[in-house]
Write a protein that holds these residues in place. Sequence first.
Motif, PDB file in Angstrom:
ATOM      1  N   LEU A 110       0.885  -0.788  -0.125  1.00 11.63           N
ATOM      2  CA  LEU A 110       0.311   0.431  -0.081  1.00 11.63           C
ATOM      3  C   LEU A 110       0.810   1.403   0.247  1.00 11.63           C
ATOM      4  O   LEU A 110       1.834   1.533   1.054  1.00 11.63           O
ATOM      5  N   ASN A 111       0.601   2.113  -0.978  1.00 11.23           N
ATOM      6  CA  ASN A 111       1.526   3.635  -0.981  1.00 11.23           C
ATOM      7  C   ASN A 111       0.472   4.327  -0.756  1.00 11.23           C
ATOM      8  O   ASN A 111      -0.771   4.339  -1.498  1.00 11.23           O
ATOM      9  N   ILE A 112       0.380   5.754   0.033  1.00 14.93           N
ATOM     10  CA  ILE A 112      -0.415   6.243   0.020  1.00 14.93           C
ATOM     11  C   ILE A 112       1.042   7.703  -0.123  1.00 14.93           C
ATOM     12  O   ILE A 112       1.484   7.878   0.905  1.00 14.93           O
ATOM     13  N   TYR A 113       0.629   8.475  -0.635  1.00 15.88           N
ATOM     14  CA  TYR A 113       1.216   9.718  -0.637  1.00 15.88           C
ATOM     15  C   TYR A 113       0.235  11.412  -1.795  1.00 15.88           C
ATOM     16  O   TYR A 113      -0.339  10.591  -1.852  1.00 15.88           O
ATOM     17  N   PRO A 114       0.496  11.978  -1.366  1.00 20.64           N
ATOM     18  CA  PRO A 114       2.137  12.753  -0.434  1.00 20.64           C
ATOM     19  C   PRO A 114       1.585  12.456   0.984  1.00 20.64           C
ATOM     20  O   PRO A 114       0.966  12.296   1.470  1.00 20.64           O
ATOM     21  N   ASN A 115       2.854  12.141   2.013  1.00 21.02           N
ATOM     22  CA  ASN A 115       2.209  11.655   3.612  1.00 21.02           C
ATOM     23  C   ASN A 115       3.049  13.117   4.023  1.00 21.02           C
ATOM     24  O   ASN A 115       4.732  12.671   3.983  1.00 21.02           O
ATOM     25  N   PRO A 116       2.874  13.649   5.142  1.00 19.20           N
ATOM     26  CA  PRO A 116       1.901  14.190   5.493  1.00 19.20           C
ATOM     27  C   PRO A 116       0.511  15.328   4.181  1.00 19.20           C
ATOM     28  O   PRO A 116       1.608  15.022   3.087  1.00 19.20           O
ATOM     29  N   SER A 117      -0.034  15.862   4.324  1.00 21.72           N
ATOM     30  CA  SER A 117      -1.221  15.884   3.644  1.00 21.72           C
ATOM     31  C   SER A 117      -1.294  17.033   3.906  1.00 21.72           C
ATOM     32  O   SER A 117      -2.663  16.677   5.257  1.00 21.72           O
ATOM     33  N   THR A 118      -2.142  18.005   2.941  1.00 21.82           N
ATOM     34  CA  THR A 118      -3.620  18.576   4.005  1.00 21.82           C
ATOM     35  C   THR A 118      -4.804  18.954   2.550  1.00 21.82           C
ATOM     36  O   THR A 118      -5.457  19.455   2.871  1.00 21.82           O
ATOM     37  N   ASP A 119      -4.030  18.795   1.442  1.00 19.82           N
ATOM     38  CA  ASP A 119      -5.192  18.203   0.347  1.00 19.82           C
ATOM     39  C   ASP A 119      -5.496  17.065   0.198  1.00 19.82           C
ATOM     40  O   ASP A 119      -6.484  16.214   0.112  1.00 19.82           O
ATOM     41  N   LYS A 120      -4.824  16.935  -0.818  1.00 18.89           N
ATOM     42  CA  LYS A 120      -4.893  15.081  -1.418  1.00 18.89           C
ATOM     43  C   LYS A 120      -4.688  14.562  -1.062  1.00 18.89           C
ATOM     44  O   LYS A 120      -3.235  14.873  -0.881  1.00 18.89           O
ATOM     45  N   VAL A 121      -4.565  13.392  -0.929  1.00 18.60           N
ATOM     46  CA  VAL A 121      -3.607  12.278  -1.361  1.00 18.60           C
ATOM     47  C   VAL A 121      -4.120  10.787  -1.968  1.00 18.60           C
ATOM     48  O   VAL A 121      -5.205  11.026  -2.327  1.00 18.60           O
TER      49      VAL A 121
END
Length: 144
Positions: A110-121
């Motif tokens: 599982l890849n979640i990016y960008p991390n941290p984010s303020t709008d879209k992931v």
Amino acid sequence: MQYTFYYRLGDYQNARYYLNSYEPSSSSEAEFKSLRTIDLDILDAGWNVLADKIPVLENIIGNASNNSNFAISLLNNTEMYKDYLMDTIEQPNVIQSGEIKRIGDDESYLNIYPNPSTDKVFVQLVSNLSNPGKLEILMQREGW
């Protein structure tokens, strides 16, 4: 044309009546009448009626007229007409550009990016597992 009115209402008996009374004045109109008659036959008796109509449809397609797309759609929706072959492509490893990651038979990532984010992931899940899974995403906002 009354045919279209009754066809849209789903009154195929009256649509057929008005289509049969229609006298085409050109080859394009004759193709139109043939295609619409075939379409009504399909609605009445199912797709198996196309077995003997395939040469008619192929001829209309070959004419490259305004009616060709409808003839193609009728042919492509039949089980008996196969003008293409479907192959299953097996790819044993999944490769992601940037960082190359290889996935084995029983692995996933599982890849979640960008991390941290303020709008879209963006969430990317790659898995070779055949069992259904569940992914839950929880958000936390400041002040909660």
